[in-house]
Design an enzyme around this catalytic site. Structure first.
Site, PDB file in Angstrom:
ATOM      1  N   ASP A  86       1.092 -10.459   0.443  1.00 10.64           N
ATOM      2  CA  ASP A  86       0.288  -9.742   1.201  1.00 10.64           C
ATOM      3  C   ASP A  86      -0.189  -9.627   2.556  1.00 10.64           C
ATOM      4  O   ASP A  86      -0.186 -10.942   3.112  1.00 10.64           O
ATOM      5  CB  ASP A  86      -0.937  -9.756   0.309  1.00 10.64           C
ATOM      6  CG  ASP A  86      -2.190  -8.407   0.383  1.00 10.64           C
ATOM      7  OD1 ASP A  86      -1.885  -7.694   1.282  1.00 10.64           O
ATOM      8  OD2 ASP A  86      -3.042  -8.446  -0.793  1.00 10.64           O
ATOM      9  N   ASP A  97      -2.684  -2.988   5.750  1.00 13.01           N
ATOM     10  CA  ASP A  97      -2.741  -3.741   4.720  1.00 13.01           C
ATOM     11  C   ASP A  97      -1.593  -3.324   3.933  1.00 13.01           C
ATOM     12  O   ASP A  97      -1.471  -2.090   3.460  1.00 13.01           O
ATOM     13  CB  ASP A  97      -4.080  -3.637   4.171  1.00 13.01           C
ATOM     14  CG  ASP A  97      -4.212  -4.524   2.958  1.00 13.01           C
ATOM     15  OD1 ASP A  97      -3.349  -5.555   2.823  1.00 13.01           O
ATOM     16  OD2 ASP A  97      -5.461  -4.772   2.286  1.00 13.01           O
ATOM     17  N   HIS A 156      -9.210  -0.148  -1.575  1.00 13.03           N
ATOM     18  CA  HIS A 156     -10.347  -0.100  -0.966  1.00 13.03           C
ATOM     19  C   HIS A 156      -9.982   0.533   0.344  1.00 13.03           C
ATOM     20  O   HIS A 156      -8.843   1.011   0.876  1.00 13.03           O
ATOM     21  CB  HIS A 156     -10.583  -1.716  -0.504  1.00 13.03           C
ATOM     22  CG  HIS A 156      -9.196  -2.342  -0.129  1.00 13.03           C
ATOM     23  ND1 HIS A 156      -9.271  -2.478   1.511  1.00 13.03           N
ATOM     24  CD2 HIS A 156      -8.352  -3.100  -0.680  1.00 13.03           C
ATOM     25  CE1 HIS A 156      -8.008  -3.173   1.528  1.00 13.03           C
ATOM     26  NE2 HIS A 156      -7.431  -3.483   0.451  1.00 13.03           N
ATOM     27  N   HIS A 164     -12.299  -4.665   3.506  1.00 17.63           N
ATOM     28  CA  HIS A 164     -12.805  -4.168   2.234  1.00 17.63           C
ATOM     29  C   HIS A 164     -14.107  -3.195   2.238  1.00 17.63           C
ATOM     30  O   HIS A 164     -15.197  -3.871   2.183  1.00 17.63           O
ATOM     31  CB  HIS A 164     -12.894  -5.260   1.174  1.00 17.63           C
ATOM     32  CG  HIS A 164     -11.774  -6.038   0.702  1.00 17.63           C
ATOM     33  ND1 HIS A 164     -11.457  -7.093   1.295  1.00 17.63           N
ATOM     34  CD2 HIS A 164     -10.608  -5.540   0.278  1.00 17.63           C
ATOM     35  CE1 HIS A 164     -10.491  -7.620   0.983  1.00 17.63           C
ATOM     36  NE2 HIS A 164      -9.673  -6.629   0.078  1.00 17.63           N
ATOM     37  N   GLU A 189      -3.249  -0.165  -4.085  1.00 20.92           N
ATOM     38  CA  GLU A 189      -2.648  -1.439  -4.383  1.00 20.92           C
ATOM     39  C   GLU A 189      -2.640  -1.625  -5.706  1.00 20.92           C
ATOM     40  O   GLU A 189      -3.512  -2.401  -6.295  1.00 20.92           O
ATOM     41  CB  GLU A 189      -3.124  -2.864  -3.487  1.00 20.92           C
ATOM     42  CG  GLU A 189      -4.405  -2.660  -3.538  1.00 20.92           C
ATOM     43  CD  GLU A 189      -4.911  -4.198  -2.658  1.00 20.92           C
ATOM     44  OE1 GLU A 189      -4.395  -5.243  -2.679  1.00 20.92           O
ATOM     45  OE2 GLU A 189      -6.026  -4.369  -2.133  1.00 20.92           O
ATOM     46  N   GLU A 282       1.598  -2.331  -2.052  1.00 24.25           N
ATOM     47  CA  GLU A 282       0.486  -1.744  -1.378  1.00 24.25           C
ATOM     48  C   GLU A 282       0.888  -1.028  -0.073  1.00 24.25           C
ATOM     49  O   GLU A 282       2.082  -1.691   0.618  1.00 24.25           O
ATOM     50  CB  GLU A 282      -0.514  -2.931  -1.081  1.00 24.25           C
ATOM     51  CG  GLU A 282      -1.594  -2.460  -0.364  1.00 24.25           C
ATOM     52  CD  GLU A 282      -2.716  -3.598  -0.083  1.00 24.25           C
ATOM     53  OE1 GLU A 282      -2.370  -4.699  -0.017  1.00 24.25           O
ATOM     54  OE2 GLU A 282      -4.073  -3.178   0.246  1.00 24.25           O
TER      55      GLU A 282
HETATM   56 CO    CO Z   1      -5.508  -4.680   0.138  1.00 24.19          CO
END
Ligand code: CO
Length: 297
Positions: A86, A97, A156, A164, A189, A282
């Protein structure tokens, strides 16, 4: 504040994150060190002109998320591991992200389930779409593979120096009739598992985030806090990063004091409830009639 003026930064961060994701695929190998791979990836972000938006997470097998290498981490990648990397990159606080699942064994179908769910969800992203519809397509796609989505993990919103925020993007149809708005920046994600489809709170991760600012008397904690405010603002960071700047005693005492005071929040490592294997994919998207996936290669 509108995100509009920073779209350029969001796009730059996304491009770096995408390149780093490809780099990660090349360096994660059986018998390789997780700590070394983590540090190489974090260095690569900086080499490409970005900053890590959070410590690189490398969660193995039944760990869904929030495992990041500790300073003396001895973990070695083994045959059959499923490694979820990640990656967060920011430019002036504009965050990208993205995540990829790397298969060191026979988990190809599980990984395909999360990847296809992400692709199907991305097709729907535009202003006016109901949030539940995104969750529903993720759920359906993963279930069609015979796996379960992780119900209590979700995508998010992203804002400057925040990883977030609203809206919450579910991995199931959660009944949320709210709609996506133009120019929102969201991370989608999907997580797929052959387990129960739930994560539980595991051990402390040593990943922290600044929650509330308030005065603190202890001098080394104060020094640590002012460094954190300046260096990371409200983005996640970890103990390993601080240990590159401060001595172990100051960091350990400082962090536990700041956590006890409620100034810092510490994330937990998130194992799957039944220890099922977990895959993840993601991307970050700017919501438009013609949405922009910032983390596409
Ligand atoms: Co994320």
């Amino acid at each position: 504040m509108s995100n509009e003026q920073n779209f350029e930064d969001y796009k730059k961060a996304g491009k770096i994150a995408a390149e780093v994701r490809e780099f990660a695929k090349k360096i994660v190998k059986v018998d390789g060190s997780l700590l070394e791979a983590t540090e190489l990836i974090e260095q690569q972000i900086i080499k490409l002109g970005g900053r890590p938006a959070f410590p690189i997470d490398m969660s193995l097998n039944n760990i869904a998320a929030h495992y990041s290498a500790t300073i003396n981490d001895k973990t070695v990648f083994k045959e059959n591991n499923l490694v979820k990397v990640d990656i967060g990159v920011h430019i002036n606080g504009a965050v990208a992200d993205t995540a990829v699942s790397i298969d060191l064994g026979n988990n190809r179908e599980l990984i395909k389930a999360a990847e296809l769910a992400l692709l199907e969800a991305l097709k729907l992203v535009k202003p006016g779409i109901k949030i539940l519809e995104i969750g529903a397509v993720i759920q359906q796609t993963i279930q069609d593979f015979g796996f379960s989505p992780i119900r209590n993990l979700s995508g998010h919103g992203l804002e400057l120096y925040k990883v977030h925020t609203k809206p919450n993007i579910p991995n199931i149809n959660n009944g949320d009739k709210n709609i996506l708005q133009e120019n929102q920046i969201i991370a989608i994600e999907p997580f797929a598992t052959n387990g129960a489809g739930l994560i539980i709170n595991g051990k402390p991760s040593e990943i922290y985030e600044l929650k509330i600012k308030k005065p603190i008397r202890n001098q080394s904690a104060r020094k640590l806090l002012s460094f954190i405010e300046q260096e990371y603002r409200t983005l996640p960071f970890n103990k390993r990063w601080l240990l590159n700047k401060f001595n172990n005693l100051d960091v350990s005492l400082g962090l536990s004091l700041l956590e006890r005071e409620g100034i810092l929040y510490q994330y937990s490592i998130l194992p799957e409830k039944n220890d099922g294997i977990v895959s993840q994919a993601e991307h970050t998207v700017i919501v438009k009639d013609d949405s922009i996936i910032t983390t596409n290669l």
